[in-house]
Design an enzyme around this catalytic site. Structure first.
Site, PDB file in Angstrom:
ATOM      1  N   CYS A   2       0.836  -1.202   0.000  1.00 31.98           N
ATOM      2  CA  CYS A   2       0.000   0.000   0.000  1.00 31.98           C
ATOM      3  C   CYS A   2       0.867   1.247   0.000  1.00 31.98           C
ATOM      4  O   CYS A   2       2.026   1.214   0.378  1.00 31.98           O
ATOM      5  CB  CYS A   2      -0.856   0.043   1.254  1.00 31.98           C
ATOM      6  SG  CYS A   2      -1.872  -1.401   1.497  1.00 31.98           S
ATOM      7  N   ARG A  27       4.816   0.757  -6.305  1.00 33.27           N
ATOM      8  CA  ARG A  27       4.765  -0.189  -5.189  1.00 33.27           C
ATOM      9  C   ARG A  27       3.787  -1.327  -5.457  1.00 33.27           C
ATOM     10  O   ARG A  27       3.796  -2.333  -4.748  1.00 33.27           O
ATOM     11  CB  ARG A  27       4.325   0.537  -3.910  1.00 33.27           C
ATOM     12  CG  ARG A  27       5.294   1.612  -3.482  1.00 33.27           C
ATOM     13  CD  ARG A  27       4.666   2.563  -2.501  1.00 33.27           C
ATOM     14  NE  ARG A  27       4.453   1.975  -1.189  1.00 33.27           N
ATOM     15  CZ  ARG A  27       5.343   1.967  -0.215  1.00 33.27           C
ATOM     16  NH1 ARG A  27       6.518   2.516  -0.403  1.00 33.27           N
ATOM     17  NH2 ARG A  27       5.069   1.421   0.940  1.00 33.27           N
ATOM     18  N   TRP A  76      -2.995  -2.354  -1.462  1.00 29.10           N
ATOM     19  CA  TRP A  76      -2.581  -3.703  -1.874  1.00 29.10           C
ATOM     20  C   TRP A  76      -3.277  -4.618  -0.884  1.00 29.10           C
ATOM     21  O   TRP A  76      -2.923  -4.661   0.300  1.00 29.10           O
ATOM     22  CB  TRP A  76      -1.050  -3.795  -1.795  1.00 29.10           C
ATOM     23  CG  TRP A  76      -0.495  -5.171  -1.889  1.00 29.10           C
ATOM     24  CD1 TRP A  76      -0.191  -6.013  -0.861  1.00 29.10           C
ATOM     25  CD2 TRP A  76      -0.159  -5.871  -3.076  1.00 29.10           C
ATOM     26  NE1 TRP A  76       0.300  -7.187  -1.338  1.00 29.10           N
ATOM     27  CE2 TRP A  76       0.342  -7.138  -2.686  1.00 29.10           C
ATOM     28  CE3 TRP A  76      -0.230  -5.567  -4.438  1.00 29.10           C
ATOM     29  CZ2 TRP A  76       0.766  -8.076  -3.613  1.00 29.10           C
ATOM     30  CZ3 TRP A  76       0.203  -6.510  -5.350  1.00 29.10           C
ATOM     31  CH2 TRP A  76       0.688  -7.747  -4.949  1.00 29.10           C
ATOM     32  N   ASN A 102      -1.357   1.323   6.013  1.00 30.78           N
ATOM     33  CA  ASN A 102      -0.580   0.249   5.380  1.00 30.78           C
ATOM     34  C   ASN A 102      -0.259  -0.770   6.451  1.00 30.78           C
ATOM     35  O   ASN A 102       0.033  -0.376   7.582  1.00 30.78           O
ATOM     36  CB  ASN A 102       0.776   0.753   4.871  1.00 30.78           C
ATOM     37  CG  ASN A 102       0.637   1.744   3.773  1.00 30.78           C
ATOM     38  OD1 ASN A 102      -0.442   1.977   3.279  1.00 30.78           O
ATOM     39  ND2 ASN A 102       1.748   2.343   3.393  1.00 30.78           N
ATOM     40  N   GLY A 103      -0.221  -2.039   6.101  1.00 35.25           N
ATOM     41  CA  GLY A 103       0.170  -3.054   7.081  1.00 35.25           C
ATOM     42  C   GLY A 103      -0.982  -3.978   7.422  1.00 35.25           C
ATOM     43  O   GLY A 103      -2.006  -3.999   6.731  1.00 35.25           O
ATOM     44  N   GLU A 491      16.475 -23.408  -8.893  1.00 34.70           N
ATOM     45  CA  GLU A 491      16.114 -22.003  -8.799  1.00 34.70           C
ATOM     46  C   GLU A 491      17.337 -21.109  -9.033  1.00 34.70           C
ATOM     47  O   GLU A 491      17.244 -20.081  -9.707  1.00 34.70           O
ATOM     48  CB  GLU A 491      15.465 -21.742  -7.428  1.00 34.70           C
ATOM     49  CG  GLU A 491      15.122 -20.304  -7.114  1.00 34.70           C
ATOM     50  CD  GLU A 491      14.121 -19.652  -8.071  1.00 34.70           C
ATOM     51  OE1 GLU A 491      13.527 -20.348  -8.901  1.00 34.70           O
ATOM     52  OE2 GLU A 491      13.970 -18.421  -7.979  1.00 34.70           O
ATOM     53  N   LYS A 495      17.558 -18.325 -11.997  1.00 27.53           N
ATOM     54  CA  LYS A 495      17.828 -16.890 -11.749  1.00 27.53           C
ATOM     55  C   LYS A 495      18.956 -16.412 -12.659  1.00 27.53           C
ATOM     56  O   LYS A 495      18.876 -15.323 -13.235  1.00 27.53           O
ATOM     57  CB  LYS A 495      18.233 -16.626 -10.297  1.00 27.53           C
ATOM     58  CG  LYS A 495      17.155 -16.676  -9.258  1.00 27.53           C
ATOM     59  CD  LYS A 495      16.143 -15.551  -9.284  1.00 27.53           C
ATOM     60  CE  LYS A 495      14.993 -15.876 -10.174  1.00 27.53           C
ATOM     61  NZ  LYS A 495      13.863 -16.549  -9.651  1.00 27.53           N
ATOM     62  N   GLU A 498      17.798 -16.231 -16.363  1.00 28.47           N
ATOM     63  CA  GLU A 498      16.802 -15.189 -16.633  1.00 28.47           C
ATOM     64  C   GLU A 498      17.388 -13.807 -16.806  1.00 28.47           C
ATOM     65  O   GLU A 498      16.989 -13.074 -17.695  1.00 28.47           O
ATOM     66  CB  GLU A 498      15.828 -15.097 -15.441  1.00 28.47           C
ATOM     67  CG  GLU A 498      14.765 -16.123 -15.425  1.00 28.47           C
ATOM     68  CD  GLU A 498      13.816 -15.871 -14.251  1.00 28.47           C
ATOM     69  OE1 GLU A 498      14.280 -15.871 -13.098  1.00 28.47           O
ATOM     70  OE2 GLU A 498      12.625 -15.668 -14.501  1.00 28.47           O
ATOM     71  N   HIS A 514      25.496 -38.980 -14.251  1.00 31.07           N
ATOM     72  CA  HIS A 514      24.724 -39.557 -15.352  1.00 31.07           C
ATOM     73  C   HIS A 514      24.655 -38.615 -16.544  1.00 31.07           C
ATOM     74  O   HIS A 514      23.662 -38.621 -17.278  1.00 31.07           O
ATOM     75  CB  HIS A 514      23.333 -39.943 -14.851  1.00 31.07           C
ATOM     76  CG  HIS A 514      23.391 -40.908 -13.711  1.00 31.07           C
ATOM     77  ND1 HIS A 514      23.588 -42.255 -13.889  1.00 31.07           N
ATOM     78  CD2 HIS A 514      23.337 -40.697 -12.368  1.00 31.07           C
ATOM     79  CE1 HIS A 514      23.624 -42.838 -12.702  1.00 31.07           C
ATOM     80  NE2 HIS A 514      23.480 -41.904 -11.772  1.00 31.07           N
ATOM     81  N   LYS A 613       6.309 -10.432 -16.278  1.00 33.72           N
ATOM     82  CA  LYS A 613       6.115 -10.705 -14.859  1.00 33.72           C
ATOM     83  C   LYS A 613       4.945 -11.650 -14.641  1.00 33.72           C
ATOM     84  O   LYS A 613       4.957 -12.481 -13.746  1.00 33.72           O
ATOM     85  CB  LYS A 613       5.886  -9.383 -14.106  1.00 33.72           C
ATOM     86  CG  LYS A 613       5.789  -9.519 -12.610  1.00 33.72           C
ATOM     87  CD  LYS A 613       7.129  -9.913 -12.006  1.00 33.72           C
ATOM     88  CE  LYS A 613       7.046 -10.321 -10.557  1.00 33.72           C
ATOM     89  NZ  LYS A 613       8.156 -11.198 -10.154  1.00 33.72           N
TER      90      LYS A 613
HETATM   91  C1  F6R Z   1      11.123 -16.643 -12.350  1.00 30.90           C
HETATM   92  C2  F6R Z   1       9.768 -16.201 -12.539  1.00 30.90           C
HETATM   93  C3  F6R Z   1       8.835 -17.082 -13.289  1.00 30.90           C
HETATM   94  C4  F6R Z   1       7.539 -17.240 -12.486  1.00 30.90           C
HETATM   95  C5  F6R Z   1       6.497 -18.032 -13.295  1.00 30.90           C
HETATM   96  C6  F6R Z   1       5.239 -18.266 -12.492  1.00 30.90           C
HETATM   97  O1  F6R Z   1      11.904 -15.691 -11.709  1.00 30.90           O
HETATM   98  O2  F6R Z   1       9.405 -15.151 -12.120  1.00 30.90           O
HETATM   99  O3  F6R Z   1       9.405 -18.315 -13.548  1.00 30.90           O
HETATM  100  O4  F6R Z   1       7.844 -17.882 -11.302  1.00 30.90           O
HETATM  101  O5  F6R Z   1       6.169 -17.339 -14.455  1.00 30.90           O
HETATM  102  O6  F6R Z   1       4.654 -17.076 -12.119  1.00 30.90           O
HETATM  103  P1  F6R Z   1       3.577 -17.009 -10.953  1.00 30.90           P
HETATM  104  O7  F6R Z   1       4.282 -17.372  -9.691  1.00 30.90           O
HETATM  105  O8  F6R Z   1       3.117 -15.586 -10.950  1.00 30.90           O
HETATM  106  O9  F6R Z   1       2.503 -17.976 -11.290  1.00 30.90           O
END
Ligand code: F6R
Length: 618
Positions: A2, A27, A76, A102-103, A491, A495, A498, A514, A613
């Site tokens: 928020c 935000r 939010w 907020n919170g 993961e 990262k 990406e 393997h 995103k």
């Molecule tokens: C990796 C990343 C993507 C999401 C994927 C699922 O850093 O951001 O791999 O994790 O697109 O997204 P959500 O979690 O929003 O379903």
């Protein structure tokens, strides 16, 4: 997260407040609202949607824009879905007080029940409307001024807040307070005007003089007089420390960090705390999650749990598999939502499907949920965005409360998803009798140490930066881990891929033999998680195998490790914790490493090429 903005002084408040809300849009939010006081009446405008939607409403009637006092909010959602009624500001029943907040007020339900008994009526589902009415009740009962009433009310509140309160019977003052959520006060010349906001971005062009409240501080702002700050709990006065702002607008939005991703990495101690806040009841030694309590027989009698997700959320799901199997002895399958939806999966009414998604909008995950529902399964969601499609489509669920994640590469979403899954697994483990009371208590205590440990771990930034400088030009990297940390290896590799566009693979350490072992030579950096529990000796053997093929080893070990230190080229230490919680720590150096490599390679960290995103198409 928020956002709060407000103005009290001699200028037209509307443009300041509305532009302030636009500045806070970064935000992340789902609704917006504004209260304008024209000297006689308070005019409230609020709506689900964007600040531009709010402007459509205020444009319809000039009265909504009049006055030299205004407070605004971008919401939010945490309590109550995003809709017009739940949007802030909220009035008290008397219609005299108005609050933006907020919170999260954890004990809002108990307070609400008490207020209902005293005749208070609530229009929204929010904890904020409870707070403003609590302030009204205290003011009435104690016969005190606004500042004192806010202070006394806040002593009854458990949770986190940043608030701004206005009382139309005292129209030359604003009261603000904070605990856990930021609030800044912009100080105008000769105390003729004041600004309040979640950060300084809404008022940077009006004043460079700012006061940042500390936790448990309350400020009474009076036009023409000045600001008095007190400690909420012991009522002591605090010397106001007016700072000269040197940052520009963009730096303020990113909280002084160069990128949202780095900001979000550093937000993890708070995000993890917010995830278990109000769910771990430390005094009672229990985990309270109404979404599980309300469906307890179903969870206890489930034949198996099927976790569906994509990307990073899928990796969190894999950690979930280890958690549920180890702590609660429930069989788990983890599925890519995109595969699951197009198979002909065998699902029964005794299966529980857990869908994990930060955005709550991922098309494949949403489709997998619909398929599971059509086959009679109970579907539980773990989402970050309140009121998102997945949160609405699932039968029940838990929010991660990580706050908005703006950087495309998920960081705090991952650790908070794991935190939610840990809470559920622990709760079910205890309910099923798999975990004894002492074992359960120990897990609870250890989990609550994680935020501080992450904070400490973030201090290794310079060391990780150095390692990043050594390996930034690698073209291939391998990430290895076992058990709970195999998903962290996946993961870590994701990262790096990406945001730096370097090819990386994650593998279970033993699988290396393997196939991937063929790739190892002196140019290949290999990141290995070798924490002291969980197959330590086996991982050490894997490290020896790599070393004898000249691979470069960067190992993540537990503090005090001596064995791996002797073989590895670089060692990063993490604090001691339960094996089940190590992913919450081991993932941090990998996040920092990817970040620094991407920055060194001059890549667009927050918006990497080709990625979105929220993947709302399949
Ligand atoms: C990796 C990343 C993507 C999401 C994927 C699922 O850093 O951001 O791999 O994790 O697109 O997204 P959500 O979690 O929003 O379903």
């Amino acid at each position: 997260m928020c956002g709060i903005t407000g103005y009290i002084g001699y200028r037209e408040a509307y443009p300041i407040v509305i532009n302030g809300l636009k500045r806070l849009e970064y935000r992340g939010y789902d609704s917006a609202g504004i209260m304008m006081y024209d000297g006689e009446e308070m005019h409230l405008s609020k709506t689900k949607g964007k600040v531009s939607d709010l402007e459509i409403i205020t444009d319809r009637d000039e009265k909504r824009k009049r006055g030299t006092i205004g407070i605004g909010h971008t919401r939010w959602a945490t309590h109550g879905i995003p809709n017009d009624i739940n949007s802030h500001p909220h009035f008290s029943n008397s219609g005299e007080l108005v609050v933006v907040h907020n919170g999260i007020i954890e004990n809002y339900d108990t307070i609400k029940k008490e207020l209902v008994k005293r005749g208070y009526i609530f229009k929204s589902d929010t904890d904020t409307e409870v707070l403003v009415n609590l302030i009204q009740e205290v003011k009435k009962k104690e016969g005190c001024k606004l500042g004192k009433a806010v202070q006394l009310a806040l002593t009854q509140v458990v949770g986190a807040y940043a608030i701004a309160v206005f009382d139309k019977t005292k129209p030359n003052e604003l009261v603000v307070a904070r605990l856990g959520s930021p609030i800044a006060i912009g100080v105008g010349k000769e105390n003729k005007e004041f600004f309040v906001a979640s950060d300084a971005s809404p008022f940077i062009e009006y004043t460079k003089d700012a006061i940042y409240l500390e936790d448990e501080e309350l400020a009474i702002i009076k036009v023409g007089k000045g600001i008095k700050v007190r400690k909420i709990m012991d009522d002591s006065m605090v010397d106001t420390n007016v700072q000269q702002l040197k940052m520009n607008l963009e730096q303020i939005e990113k909280g002084g960090y160069d990128h949202f991703m780095l900001k979000e990495i550093h937000e993890q101690p708070k995000a993890i705390t917010d995830t278990y806040r109000g769910r771990i009841l430390a005094n009672e030694g229990i985990i309270k999650m109404s979404s599980i309590d309300d469906n307890l027989p179903r969870f206890l009698n489930a034949d198996r749990i099927i976790i569906v997700a994509c990307g990073t959320s899928w990796h969190a799901g894999l950690v979930g598999e280890y958690l549920f199997e180890d702590l609660a002895r429930i069989p788990v399958e983890v599925e890519y939502a995109s595969e699951f939806r197009y198979r002909n999966p065998i699902i029964t009414t005794k299966d529980i499907v857990i869908a994990i998604s930060q955005s709550g909008e991922t098309a494949d995950t949403l489709a997998a949920i619909k398929l599971a529902k059509s086959k009679g399964a109970f579907v539980y969601g773990v989402c970050n965005v309140v009121g998102s499609s997945i949160a609405r489509e699932t039968h029940s669920g838990a929010y991660t409360h990580a706050g908005p994640e703006i950087g495309v590469a998920s960081t705090k979403a991952f650790t908070t998803q794991i935190t939610v899954l840990s809470l559920i697994a622990l709760k079910l483990g205890r309910e099923k009798g798999v975990l004894s009371k002492p074992a359960f208590q120990k897990y609870l205590q250890t989990l609550q140490l994680i935020p501080k440990q992450v904070e400490k771990l973030l201090e290794i930034d310079d060391q990780v930066k150095y390692i990043a400088s050594v390996y930034k030009d690698a073209t291939n990297c391998l990430y290895l881990g076992r058990g709970f940390n195999f998903p962290v290896a996946l993961e870590g590799a994701l990262k790096l891929k990406e945001i730096s566009y370097i090819h990386a693979e994650g593998y279970p350490a033993a699988e290396m033999k393997h196939g991937p072992i063929a790739l190892i030579d002196e140019n290949m950096p290999i990141f290995v998680i070798a924490t002291n529990k969980g197959h330590y000796e086996k991982v050490v053997s894997n490290i020896q195998e790599i070393k004898s093929r000249a691979g470069k080893i960067i190992a993540i070990v537990t503090e005090g490790d001596t064995q791996v230190k002797e073989i590895a080229d670089h060692v990063i230490e993490i604090p001691e914790t339960e094996e089940a919680f190590t992913p919450l720590l081991t993932t941090i150096p990998f996040q920092l490493l990817s970040y620094h490599i991407a920055v060194m390679l001059d890549k667009n960290v927050d918006q990497p090429r080709n990625l979105a995103k929220s993947v709302t198409v399949e």
